[in-house]
Scaffold this motif. Structure first.
Motif, PDB file in Angstrom:
ATOM      1  N   PRO A 269       0.828  -1.217   0.000  1.00  0.00           N
ATOM      2  CA  PRO A 269       0.000   0.000   0.000  1.00  0.00           C
ATOM      3  C   PRO A 269       0.853   1.253   0.000  1.00  0.00           C
ATOM      4  O   PRO A 269       1.969   1.272   0.532  1.00  0.00           O
ATOM      5  CB  PRO A 269      -0.803  -0.130   1.301  1.00  0.00           C
ATOM      6  CG  PRO A 269       0.035  -0.994   2.174  1.00  0.00           C
ATOM      7  CD  PRO A 269       0.764  -1.948   1.264  1.00  0.00           C
ATOM      8  N   CYS A 270       0.334   2.283  -0.602  1.00  0.00           N
ATOM      9  CA  CYS A 270       1.021   3.573  -0.685  1.00  0.00           C
ATOM     10  C   CYS A 270       0.118   4.627  -0.058  1.00  0.00           C
ATOM     11  O   CYS A 270      -1.039   4.796  -0.469  1.00  0.00           O
ATOM     12  CB  CYS A 270       1.329   3.928  -2.137  1.00  0.00           C
ATOM     13  SG  CYS A 270       2.520   5.264  -2.342  1.00  0.00           S
ATOM     14  N   ASP A 271       0.632   5.307   0.963  1.00  0.00           N
ATOM     15  CA  ASP A 271      -0.180   6.252   1.707  1.00  0.00           C
ATOM     16  C   ASP A 271       0.686   7.433   2.117  1.00  0.00           C
ATOM     17  O   ASP A 271       1.923   7.340   2.138  1.00  0.00           O
ATOM     18  CB  ASP A 271      -0.781   5.577   2.945  1.00  0.00           C
ATOM     19  CG  ASP A 271      -1.921   6.380   3.544  1.00  0.00           C
ATOM     20  OD1 ASP A 271      -2.314   7.393   2.929  1.00  0.00           O
ATOM     21  OD2 ASP A 271      -2.416   6.006   4.616  1.00  0.00           O
ATOM     22  N   ARG A 272       0.013   8.531   2.459  1.00  0.00           N
ATOM     23  CA  ARG A 272       0.736   9.719   2.909  1.00  0.00           C
ATOM     24  C   ARG A 272       0.903   9.653   4.421  1.00  0.00           C
ATOM     25  O   ARG A 272      -0.074   9.589   5.163  1.00  0.00           O
ATOM     26  CB  ARG A 272       0.003  10.997   2.503  1.00  0.00           C
ATOM     27  CG  ARG A 272       0.123  11.306   1.030  1.00  0.00           C
ATOM     28  CD  ARG A 272      -0.218  12.732   0.698  1.00  0.00           C
ATOM     29  NE  ARG A 272       0.131  13.019  -0.684  1.00  0.00           N
ATOM     30  CZ  ARG A 272       1.296  13.497  -1.089  1.00  0.00           C
ATOM     31  NH1 ARG A 272       2.221  13.766  -0.189  1.00  0.00           N
ATOM     32  NH2 ARG A 272       1.537  13.712  -2.363  1.00  0.00           N
ATOM     33  N   LYS A 273       2.153   9.671   4.861  1.00  0.00           N
ATOM     34  CA  LYS A 273       2.486   9.575   6.271  1.00  0.00           C
ATOM     35  C   LYS A 273       3.533  10.630   6.612  1.00  0.00           C
ATOM     36  O   LYS A 273       4.427  10.924   5.810  1.00  0.00           O
ATOM     37  CB  LYS A 273       3.055   8.193   6.609  1.00  0.00           C
ATOM     38  CG  LYS A 273       2.107   7.029   6.362  1.00  0.00           C
ATOM     39  CD  LYS A 273       1.019   6.972   7.406  1.00  0.00           C
ATOM     40  CE  LYS A 273       0.144   5.749   7.225  1.00  0.00           C
ATOM     41  NZ  LYS A 273      -0.936   5.687   8.242  1.00  0.00           N
ATOM     42  N   HIS A 274       3.418  11.180   7.808  1.00  0.00           N
ATOM     43  CA  HIS A 274       4.474  12.045   8.312  1.00  0.00           C
ATOM     44  C   HIS A 274       5.648  11.169   8.741  1.00  0.00           C
ATOM     45  O   HIS A 274       5.472  10.164   9.431  1.00  0.00           O
ATOM     46  CB  HIS A 274       3.975  12.881   9.494  1.00  0.00           C
ATOM     47  CG  HIS A 274       3.057  13.993   9.090  1.00  0.00           C
ATOM     48  ND1 HIS A 274       3.479  15.056   8.318  1.00  0.00           N
ATOM     49  CD2 HIS A 274       1.747  14.203   9.335  1.00  0.00           C
ATOM     50  CE1 HIS A 274       2.468  15.878   8.113  1.00  0.00           C
ATOM     51  NE2 HIS A 274       1.405  15.380   8.712  1.00  0.00           N
ATOM     52  N   GLY A 275       6.839  11.558   8.326  1.00  0.00           N
ATOM     53  CA  GLY A 275       8.013  10.727   8.550  1.00  0.00           C
ATOM     54  C   GLY A 275       8.520  10.812   9.975  1.00  0.00           C
ATOM     55  O   GLY A 275       9.048  11.855  10.388  1.00  0.00           O
TER      56      GLY A 275
END
Length: 570
Positions: free
Chosen positions: A299-305
């Motif tokens: 899965p590809c998602d937007r996450k804060h690193g």
């Protein structure tokens, strides 16, 4: 140093008056003793400019003085987070080892004994002492698991997996308790160690070298990239989530493995030797550049690193000694994959878990994925299902995998090293309330993991941190509280205050595919040719509103309507 020499020109007596006025001049001549220094000549090509900007941003992150500010600095360019591939510790698709090696730059050796293996004389006395206690605990856990299994009528896979996971978890806790209780008196570092149960592990890093997808090529065409560079590799962000059963940590780090022991020997095994003897298989780092979203269904998602090693930055015990994980997920994998593929899946799980845990520890020492580490980090891992055990020793030598890494190579080694053993049974079976067929080699490996004593290093451990090191040491109360709260919000992965912008179906039909509303004002982001997901920064918002009765009204000072924000300058 400059010296001034004055020269005066005296006119002739018979010169006309107009010539007299022009000839009476004064000149000042400067002689420079030191050689002039000119700025370097820079390549103004788009790629070179972009790489310089990347290195400059990484330097600004490195110069931040606290751990929390570095984490915030990494997330400054993205308000909604980075588009990342989500990797979980127990979700391992088929043929996952090449991908795990590529994104961690890890070379793995499958060996019979680890570099920290103890000799037979050191282990035998402890084995005889620990065996009766282990036998009582293991018999109790296996009998309880069998009685619990009889109560389950349904044959669903998840219930069977939960039963096996509970058995592996209980066995790991019992083994850890018995070894700590028997060895703490002789090894004080175990008495001083901190034990965490099911901690939260996260790792966030960047990897360069993946093949460009169709979307990447279209984006490059919009930026007027030349046709020859449309196929260039791209960067991908990786976000790992894990939750081991147990982790043991200490205030001192484990000693790195000497370079003469990095490469296992193929010499005949010696019973008294404490080095790696025989290598079964060597896994070189492959060039896995396929799209993980297509080939591995990641899965590809937007996450804060964020990188979290299971504790907060102000904890004094920041170095890992041992991590215990379970592999009950192997029950869900089809049996036609084969035993060798199952073993490679366990290797991949150990590599990702060890790399993410050490990356979090390096983050708490002031290093980030944008700045290379200056000394190696070492940890040990055990993967078990309650009966079989695999042992791993991982040494982290590099964490920076950007494209500009060629100009800033790791001073330790170009890749990371992992030594691992095959899955071996601790015992053969449990019959008549006793253990049949003890495997002393597994017990020796267990003892070696707990007897590996951490030692102090003779170099600076936090070269990229300031005198504060953590936000809790900042003297300014407002700045300290603000940074503390902002760091907690980022690590919680809560959605942003402003929702992610989207294109509604009627807009896609009547405004994008068919231009039928030409007279309307263009206010939406896609009409203004804006990309809020990639262009909006983390600090693109106002601070908390200050009510009028709490504002400071001065004669010459204009009152502030919003409170100050203390984002790092990145």
């Amino acid at each position: 140093m400059l010296r001034a020499m004055w020269a005066v020109r005296i006119p002739k007596q018979n010169a006309p008056y107009y010539a007299l006025g022009r000839s009476v001049t004064t000149a000042c001549v400067y002689e420079q003793e030191n050689r002039a220094e000119y700025p370097p000549i820079l390549d103004l090509a788009p790629e070179s400019t972009e790489m310089r900007n990347e290195i400059y941003a990484h330097e600004k992150i490195r110069n931040l003085s606290t751990i929390e500010e570095k984490t915030i600095g990494i997330n400054m360019p993205r308000y909604y987070g980075w588009q990342s591939f989500v990797v979980k510790d127990k979700v391992l698709p088929y043929d996952f080892l090449p991908f795990a090696q590529t994104i961690t730059k890890t070379k793995i050796y499958e060996v019979d004994t680890l570099p920290n293996q103890l000799s037979n004389d050191d282990c035998q006395q402890f084995i005889e002492r620990i065996k009766p206690q282990l036998e009582d605990s293991l018999v109790f856990e296996f009998n309880r698991n069998m009685s619990r299994g009889k109560e389950i009528i349904s044959d669903k896979n998840y219930e069977e997996s939960e039963k096996k996971n509970e058995l592996a978890k209980n066995v790991a806790e019992q083994v850890n308790r018995i070894f700590l209780a028997n060895l703490a008196a002789d090894y004080p570092h175990l008495f001083e160690a901190q034990i965490d149960y099911e901690p939260r592990i996260e790792g966030f890093w960047n990897v360069h070298g993946f093949a460009a997808t169709k979307e990447d090529k279209e984006m490059r065409k919009k930026k007027n990239v030349s046709q020859e560079k449309l196929e260039d590799p791209v960067d991908r962000w990786i976000h790992y989530f894990g939750r081991p059963i147990i982790q043991v940590r200490h205030s001192l780090p484990l000693s790195p493995v000497p370079q003469d022991k990095w490469l296992p020997s193929t010499a005949p095994p010696s019973p008294d030797s404490n080095v790696v003897k025989t290598v079964f298989k060597e896994f070189h780092i492959p060039n896995y550049d396929y799209d993980p979203q297509i080939y591995l269904k990641l899965p590809c998602d937007r996450k804060h690193g964020v990188s979290i090693p299971g504790f907060w930055p102000n904890d004094p015990q920041k170095f890992g000694l041992l991590s215990i994980l379970t592999n009950e997920y192997l029950e869900h994998r089809p049996p036609n994959f084969g035993e060798s593929e199952h073993q490679e899946a366990v290797h991949a799980q150990a590599i990702l878990a060890s790399f993410a845990w050490l990356l979090g520890q390096a983050t708490y020492q002031g290093f980030t994925t944008c700045n290379e580490i200056t000394y190696p980090f070492v940890n040990q891992s055990i993967i078990t299902n309650g009966k079989t055990f695999s042992f791993y020793l991982y040494q982290l030598n590099t964490i920076r995998f950007f494209k500009s890494n060629d100009e800033n190579m790791s001073p330790i080694a170009p890749n990371n090293i992992c030594w691992g053993t095959k899955s071996n049974e601790l015992f053969h079976e449990v019959t008549d309330n006793c253990i049949v067929g003890w495997n002393d080699d597994v017990l020796k490996n267990l003892l070696s993991c707990y007897m590996n004593v951490p030692k102090a290093r003779d170099h600076k451990m936090c070269p990229y941190l300031g005198k504060e090191q953590v936000v809790a040491n900042i003297e300014d109360v407002k700045r300290r509280v603000w940074l503390h709260n902002r760091h907690r919000v980022l690590t919680s992965h809560r959605p942003r205050h402003r929702l992610v912008p989207e294109i509604y179906d009627w807009e896609r039909i009547y405004k994008i595919e068919f231009d039928t509303r030409g007279m309307e004002a263009r206010r939406r982001f896609f009409e203004l040719d804006q990309d809020p997901l990639n262009e909006r920064r983390l600090d693109d918002h106002y601070g908390p509103y200050i009510p009028r009765k709490y504002r400071d009204f001065g004669r010459r000072i204009r009152s502030k309507r919003f409170e100050d924000m203390y984002y790092p300058n990145v």
